[in-house]
Design a protein around this motif. Sequence first.
Motif, mmCIF file in Angstrom:
data_model
loop_
_atom_site.group_PDB
_atom_site.id
_atom_site.type_symbol
_atom_site.label_atom_id
_atom_site.label_comp_id
_atom_site.label_asym_id
_atom_site.label_seq_id
_atom_site.Cartn_x
_atom_site.Cartn_y
_atom_site.Cartn_z
ATOM 1 N N PHE A 141 0.830 -1.200 0.000
ATOM 2 C CA PHE A 141 0.000 0.000 0.000
ATOM 3 C C PHE A 141 0.867 1.253 0.000
ATOM 4 C CE2 PHE A 141 -2.134 3.434 2.293
ATOM 5 C CZ PHE A 141 -3.253 3.590 1.492
ATOM 6 N N THR A 142 1.918 1.242 0.793
ATOM 7 C CA THR A 142 2.816 2.403 0.875
ATOM 8 C C THR A 142 3.505 2.650 -0.459
ATOM 9 O OG1 THR A 142 3.186 1.957 3.212
ATOM 10 C CG2 THR A 142 4.784 3.376 2.119
ATOM 11 N N ILE A 143 3.968 1.596 -1.089
ATOM 12 C CA ILE A 143 4.635 1.721 -2.396
ATOM 13 C C ILE A 143 3.647 2.231 -3.445
ATOM 14 C CG2 ILE A 143 5.737 0.417 -4.252
ATOM 15 C CD1 ILE A 143 6.937 -1.361 -1.989
ATOM 16 N N ALA A 144 2.432 1.698 -3.427
ATOM 17 C CA ALA A 144 1.419 2.142 -4.386
ATOM 18 C C ALA A 144 1.064 3.614 -4.155
ATOM 19 C CB ALA A 144 0.170 1.274 -4.273
ATOM 20 N N ALA A 145 0.963 4.027 -2.898
ATOM 21 C CA ALA A 145 0.650 5.423 -2.590
ATOM 22 C C ALA A 145 1.766 6.348 -3.062
ATOM 23 C CB ALA A 145 0.421 5.586 -1.092
ATOM 24 N N MET A 146 3.003 5.939 -2.886
ATOM 25 C CA MET A 146 4.132 6.754 -3.333
ATOM 26 C C MET A 146 4.141 6.880 -4.854
ATOM 27 S SD MET A 146 6.996 5.362 -0.651
ATOM 28 C CE MET A 146 8.363 5.933 -1.601
ATOM 29 N N ALA A 147 3.893 5.780 -5.543
ATOM 30 C CA ALA A 147 3.856 5.814 -7.003
ATOM 31 C C ALA A 147 2.704 6.685 -7.499
ATOM 32 C CB ALA A 147 3.732 4.391 -7.552
ATOM 33 N N THR A 153 1.389 9.169 -5.987
ATOM 34 C CA THR A 153 1.720 10.566 -5.721
ATOM 35 C C THR A 153 2.566 11.149 -6.841
ATOM 36 O OG1 THR A 153 1.623 10.185 -3.345
ATOM 37 C CG2 THR A 153 2.847 12.115 -4.085
ATOM 38 N N VAL A 154 3.554 10.394 -7.289
ATOM 39 C CA VAL A 154 4.430 10.868 -8.369
ATOM 40 C C VAL A 154 3.635 11.027 -9.663
ATOM 41 C CG1 VAL A 154 6.424 10.274 -9.799
ATOM 42 C CG2 VAL A 154 6.515 9.907 -7.331
ATOM 43 N N VAL A 155 2.846 10.019 -10.000
ATOM 44 C CA VAL A 155 2.054 10.061 -11.233
ATOM 45 C C VAL A 155 1.017 11.187 -11.159
ATOM 46 C CG1 VAL A 155 0.382 8.782 -12.640
ATOM 47 C CG2 VAL A 155 2.424 7.635 -11.767
ATOM 48 N N GLY A 156 0.358 11.325 -10.012
ATOM 49 C CA GLY A 156 -0.642 12.374 -9.848
ATOM 50 C C GLY A 156 -0.044 13.763 -9.950
ATOM 51 N N LYS A 157 1.128 13.949 -9.395
ATOM 52 C CA LYS A 157 1.801 15.256 -9.469
ATOM 53 C C LYS A 157 2.126 15.609 -10.912
ATOM 54 C CE LYS A 157 4.461 18.708 -7.927
ATOM 55 N NZ LYS A 157 4.091 19.872 -8.668
ATOM 56 N N ARG A 158 2.626 14.654 -11.650
ATOM 57 C CA ARG A 158 2.944 14.912 -13.057
ATOM 58 C C ARG A 158 1.694 15.254 -13.852
ATOM 59 N NH1 ARG A 158 7.510 10.340 -14.484
ATOM 60 N NH2 ARG A 158 9.099 11.191 -13.089
#
Length: 50
Positions: free
Chosen positions: A4-10, A12-17
Amino acid sequence: MAPFTIAAMAATVVGKRGADRLPARTVKLYFAVLLILVALYTAGRSIAAL
Protein backbone atom coordinates in the motif's frame (compact mmCIF):
# COMPACT_ATOMS: atom_id res chain seq x y z
CA MET A 1 1.31 -2.49 4.57
CA ALA A 2 4.37 -2.16 2.35
CA PRO A 3 2.48 -2.72 -0.94
CA PHE A 4 0.00 0.00 0.00
CA THR A 5 2.82 2.40 0.88
CA ILE A 6 4.64 1.72 -2.40
CA ALA A 7 1.42 2.14 -4.39
CA ALA A 8 0.65 5.42 -2.59
CA MET A 9 4.13 6.75 -3.33
CA ALA A 10 3.86 5.81 -7.00
CA ALA A 11 0.39 7.36 -7.26
CA THR A 12 1.72 10.57 -5.72
CA VAL A 13 4.43 10.87 -8.37
CA VAL A 14 2.05 10.06 -11.23
CA GLY A 15 -0.64 12.37 -9.85
CA LYS A 16 1.80 15.26 -9.47
CA ARG A 17 2.94 14.91 -13.06
CA GLY A 18 -0.63 14.79 -14.30
CA ALA A 19 -1.70 17.73 -12.18
CA ASP A 20 1.18 19.84 -13.50
CA ARG A 21 0.04 19.26 -17.08
CA LEU A 22 -3.66 19.96 -16.57
CA PRO A 23 -5.37 23.27 -15.81
CA ALA A 24 -6.28 23.71 -12.12
CA ARG A 25 -9.98 23.78 -12.96
CA THR A 26 -9.78 20.36 -14.64
CA VAL A 27 -7.92 18.85 -11.68
CA LYS A 28 -10.58 20.21 -9.30
CA LEU A 29 -13.35 18.82 -11.48
CA TYR A 30 -11.76 15.35 -11.63
CA PHE A 31 -11.26 15.40 -7.87
CA ALA A 32 -14.88 16.39 -7.29
CA VAL A 33 -16.08 13.57 -9.55
CA LEU A 34 -13.86 11.12 -7.67
CA LEU A 35 -15.29 12.27 -4.32
CA ILE A 36 -18.85 11.86 -5.59
CA LEU A 37 -18.10 8.36 -6.89
CA VAL A 38 -16.55 7.33 -3.56
CA ALA A 39 -19.55 8.78 -1.69
CA LEU A 40 -21.99 6.88 -3.92
CA TYR A 41 -20.03 3.66 -3.48
CA THR A 42 -19.92 4.11 0.29
CA ALA A 43 -23.63 4.92 0.46
CA GLY A 44 -24.48 1.90 -1.68
CA ARG A 45 -22.44 -0.42 0.53
CA SER A 46 -23.99 1.03 3.68
CA ILE A 47 -27.53 0.72 2.37
CA ALA A 48 -26.90 -2.84 1.22
CA ALA A 49 -25.67 -3.77 4.69
CA LEU A 50 -28.92 -2.68 6.37
